[in-house]
Write a protein that holds these residues in place. Structure first.
Motif, PDB file in Angstrom:
ATOM      1  N   SER A 139       0.836  -1.193   0.000  1.00  0.00           N
ATOM      2  CA  SER A 139       0.000   0.000   0.000  1.00  0.00           C
ATOM      3  C   SER A 139       0.877   1.251   0.000  1.00  0.00           C
ATOM      4  O   SER A 139       1.845   1.335   0.755  1.00  0.00           O
ATOM      5  CB  SER A 139      -0.910   0.008   1.235  1.00  0.00           C
ATOM      6  OG  SER A 139      -1.613   1.226   1.342  1.00  0.00           O
ATOM      7  N   GLN A 141       0.499   5.562   0.138  1.00  0.00           N
ATOM      8  CA  GLN A 141      -0.411   6.687   0.321  1.00  0.00           C
ATOM      9  C   GLN A 141      -0.316   7.677  -0.829  1.00  0.00           C
ATOM     10  O   GLN A 141      -1.266   8.401  -1.111  1.00  0.00           O
ATOM     11  CB  GLN A 141      -0.116   7.396   1.654  1.00  0.00           C
ATOM     12  CG  GLN A 141      -0.451   6.558   2.868  1.00  0.00           C
ATOM     13  CD  GLN A 141      -0.390   7.350   4.159  1.00  0.00           C
ATOM     14  OE1 GLN A 141      -0.299   8.574   4.136  1.00  0.00           O
ATOM     15  NE2 GLN A 141      -0.458   6.658   5.274  1.00  0.00           N
ATOM     16  N   ASP A 324      -9.199  11.659  -0.979  1.00  0.00           N
ATOM     17  CA  ASP A 324      -8.177  10.999  -0.179  1.00  0.00           C
ATOM     18  C   ASP A 324      -6.889  10.780  -0.970  1.00  0.00           C
ATOM     19  O   ASP A 324      -5.986  10.087  -0.497  1.00  0.00           O
ATOM     20  CB  ASP A 324      -8.681   9.670   0.391  1.00  0.00           C
ATOM     21  CG  ASP A 324      -8.983   8.637  -0.678  1.00  0.00           C
ATOM     22  OD1 ASP A 324      -9.124   9.020  -1.853  1.00  0.00           O
ATOM     23  OD2 ASP A 324      -9.069   7.436  -0.333  1.00  0.00           O
ATOM     24  N   ASP A 325      -6.792  11.341  -2.161  1.00  0.00           N
ATOM     25  CA  ASP A 325      -5.521  11.399  -2.892  1.00  0.00           C
ATOM     26  C   ASP A 325      -5.573  12.615  -3.813  1.00  0.00           C
ATOM     27  O   ASP A 325      -6.610  13.254  -3.962  1.00  0.00           O
ATOM     28  CB  ASP A 325      -5.232  10.108  -3.670  1.00  0.00           C
ATOM     29  CG  ASP A 325      -6.218   9.856  -4.806  1.00  0.00           C
ATOM     30  OD1 ASP A 325      -6.397  10.754  -5.656  1.00  0.00           O
ATOM     31  OD2 ASP A 325      -6.795   8.759  -4.857  1.00  0.00           O
ATOM     32  N   ASP A 352      -6.345  11.937   4.770  1.00  0.00           N
ATOM     33  CA  ASP A 352      -5.835  10.579   4.609  1.00  0.00           C
ATOM     34  C   ASP A 352      -6.991   9.591   4.517  1.00  0.00           C
ATOM     35  O   ASP A 352      -8.131   9.883   4.893  1.00  0.00           O
ATOM     36  CB  ASP A 352      -4.857  10.206   5.728  1.00  0.00           C
ATOM     37  CG  ASP A 352      -5.491  10.194   7.110  1.00  0.00           C
ATOM     38  OD1 ASP A 352      -6.657   9.767   7.248  1.00  0.00           O
ATOM     39  OD2 ASP A 352      -4.831  10.617   8.071  1.00  0.00           O
ATOM     40  N   THR A 353      -6.690   8.395   4.011  1.00  0.00           N
ATOM     41  CA  THR A 353      -7.737   7.431   3.689  1.00  0.00           C
ATOM     42  C   THR A 353      -8.577   7.007   4.888  1.00  0.00           C
ATOM     43  O   THR A 353      -9.811   6.947   4.776  1.00  0.00           O
ATOM     44  CB  THR A 353      -7.126   6.204   2.990  1.00  0.00           C
ATOM     45  OG1 THR A 353      -6.498   6.636   1.772  1.00  0.00           O
ATOM     46  CG2 THR A 353      -8.188   5.169   2.662  1.00  0.00           C
ATOM     47  N   TYR A 356     -10.985   9.688   5.515  1.00  0.00           N
ATOM     48  CA  TYR A 356     -11.932   9.757   4.400  1.00  0.00           C
ATOM     49  C   TYR A 356     -13.021   8.692   4.553  1.00  0.00           C
ATOM     50  O   TYR A 356     -14.220   8.980   4.408  1.00  0.00           O
ATOM     51  CB  TYR A 356     -11.177   9.570   3.086  1.00  0.00           C
ATOM     52  CG  TYR A 356     -12.055   9.599   1.855  1.00  0.00           C
ATOM     53  CD1 TYR A 356     -12.385  10.802   1.247  1.00  0.00           C
ATOM     54  CD2 TYR A 356     -12.556   8.427   1.316  1.00  0.00           C
ATOM     55  CE1 TYR A 356     -13.200  10.842   0.117  1.00  0.00           C
ATOM     56  CE2 TYR A 356     -13.364   8.452   0.186  1.00  0.00           C
ATOM     57  CZ  TYR A 356     -13.681   9.658  -0.413  1.00  0.00           C
ATOM     58  OH  TYR A 356     -14.490   9.670  -1.521  1.00  0.00           O
TER      59      TYR A 356
END
Length: 490
Positions: A139, A141, A324-325, A352-353, A356
């Motif tokens: 993963s 970010q 979120d991005d 950030d996710t 979110y």
């Protein structure tokens, strides 16, 4: 069938799995709401009782139920405390499939290892699948860093979702040397509806005229030419690439179904084919913005000092795009410029996710990037997507908060369709009402799936019709890997 600890899968596991998932998971709760109960009727038999006849999809989707090990979830964890199925955990859960979790690095990676004594490995349905010993998902970010990791060979497979990357980013040495494969493949899989989704729980989006006006300000043609390198097509249905998509004007059975709810849906459903705004020239955009300005005026917004305010309360018309991005920032920025020409105060907030996800689940947003896929045979899940009963339920997939009694009735026509033709008619009716509700601003889709991978992996000559199925039907080629690694060393 057995779990990885050697214990058999039991009838009790099946019953517990249904009851527990309906209890804690809103998705399962709506999906299986017509399953009244499950009971043991033999050592290897479970009988499911349905609420009423006619839900022809229900026997099939009961077969999709995820079975979980009751003995594991009802026992204590390594800390001596009872496990809680309703809460997240970093303890790798017990499974029974072809792979087990080998390790977890929270928020960074998860590694799966193949189970050598998997009980189902020799079943005909599994032949040719599950060929890799170790699968590691990583993963990132930052999508830019993720792409750089792929170029360096740290990541070996990538489904590309950036048109800019696809057009300009694949010029690195490994691709030129043939170590990386870049290809577009056309599958038969339905494309999701993606759009700028309005939170209807916010008062500024309550009026359909306001939502339509905000949609008129989006210039897809400019974005496709200047940002997407002409790679996309505008999405004009919630059921893209399917015979379920509405078109033209309603006729036949679809017209009959819509007529039953005529008083509860927009009149345009019967008189005008839904078409997205077209901005072929700058003049078209100006025309559409003038139309938007009139719609906003009709909805009660007043322009004061170049800012739109509610004619009754004086509150400005604002909208925050929650992300979120940063992939969408370059797309939303020109949209915001057009909105500002109308007097709308629009902003972008990137978080950030985890934040979110929490905000979306708790409905704490103005506008999100809505993305929802559909199957070729919609059914019980539609209640959760659009149903009034799911609109205010945290965690449901009725993200937009749609509460429309006409849609509720039409969804039931989908669920209880007696044959394929009835299903098509009911789905087209729902599609048409959703489109004319302007609950979102439709975005775009790509006709082909964009794949990039290091040439260590091979796939069947004919891939599954619905997608690449990586890594399920792919395999590792040691000889090809030697060649690729030699190129990497150079």
């Amino acid at each position: 069938a057995r779990w990885h600890d050697g214990q058999p899968v039991t009838v009790e596991d099946v019953i517990w799995s249904l009851e527990k998932q309906k209890e804690v998971d809103p998705n399962a709760g709506y999906y299986y709401q017509d399953v009244v109960k499950a009971e043991k009727t033999g050592d290897h038999d479970v009988t499911f009782t349905f609420a009423k006849p006619g839900n022809r999809e229900l026997p099939f989707i009961v077969g999709q139920l995820t079975i979980l090990p009751k003995h594991y979830w009802t026992s204590n964890g390594p800390d001596g405390k009872p496990r809680n199925f309703a809460k997240a955990t970093l303890e790798p859960p017990l499974g029974g499939g072809a792979y087990r979790i080998k390790s977890i690095d929270a928020n960074r990676s998860i590694v799966y290892e193949r189970v050598t004594d998997y009980w189902g490995k020799d079943l005909p349905v599994n032949v040719g699948q599950n060929n890799l010993d170790i699968i590691r998902f990583v993963s990132y970010q930052d999508p830019g860093i993720a792409f750089e990791a792929f170029k360096a060979g740290e990541i070996e497979y990538r489904a590309e979702n950036s048109s800019k990357n696809w057009a300009t980013g694949y010029d690195f040495p490994a691709l030129k040397a043939g170590a990386v494969i870049k290809q577009e493949v056309i599958f038969k899989d339905p494309q999701p509806m993606q759009g700028f989704g309005f939170n209807l729980r916010r008062p500024q989006f309550a009026d359909v005229r306001t939502r339509e006006a905000l949609g008129l300000a989006f210039d897809f043609e400019w974005s496709n030419k200047n940002l997407f390198y002409g790679q996309y097509k505008r999405t004009d249905s919630y059921f893209v690439k399917q015979d379920l998509a509405s078109f033209g004007l309603p006729t036949g059975r679809e017209l009959e179904l819509l007529t039953e709810v005529k008083e509860q849906i927009p009149a345009q459903v019967f008189t005008t084919e839904f078409k997205n705004t077209l901005n072929a020239t700058p003049d078209d955009l100006r025309t559409n913005l003038r139309k938007a300005a009139q719609l906003l005026k009709d909805a009660g917004w007043v322009l004061k000092d170049k800012i739109l305010v509610d004619g009754k309360t004086g509150k400005p018309l604002t909208m925050e795009f929650l992300l979120d991005d940063d992939l969408f920032e370059r797309i939303i920025s020109p949209y915001i410029q057009n909105l500002e020409r109308l007097g709308v105060k629009a902003t972008i907030r990137q978080i950030d996710t985890p934040q979110y996800v929490r905000r979306v689940e708790n409905r704490d947003f103005d506008v999100i990037i809505f993305n929802l896929g559909q199957s070729e045979s919609p059914g019980n899940e539609q209640r959760e997507y659009w149903g009034t009963s799911s609109a205010d339920k945290a965690g449901s997939r009725n993200y937009l908060g749609i509460k429309n009694p006409a849609i509720d009735k039409l969804v039931e026509k989908i669920v209880f369709a007696k044959d394929r033709q009835e299903l098509i008619a009911a789905t087209r009716a729902v599609d048409r009402v959703l489109l004319w509700g302007h609950y979102l601003v439709p975005q775009w889709h790509t006709p082909a799936t964009r794949l990039a991978y290091w040439d260590k992996y091979k796939s069947p000559a004919v891939l599954p019709s619905q997608g690449p199925a990586f890594p399920t039907v792919w395999w590792y080629d040691p000889e090809a890997a030697k060649r690729v690694d030699a190129i990497k060393r150079k």
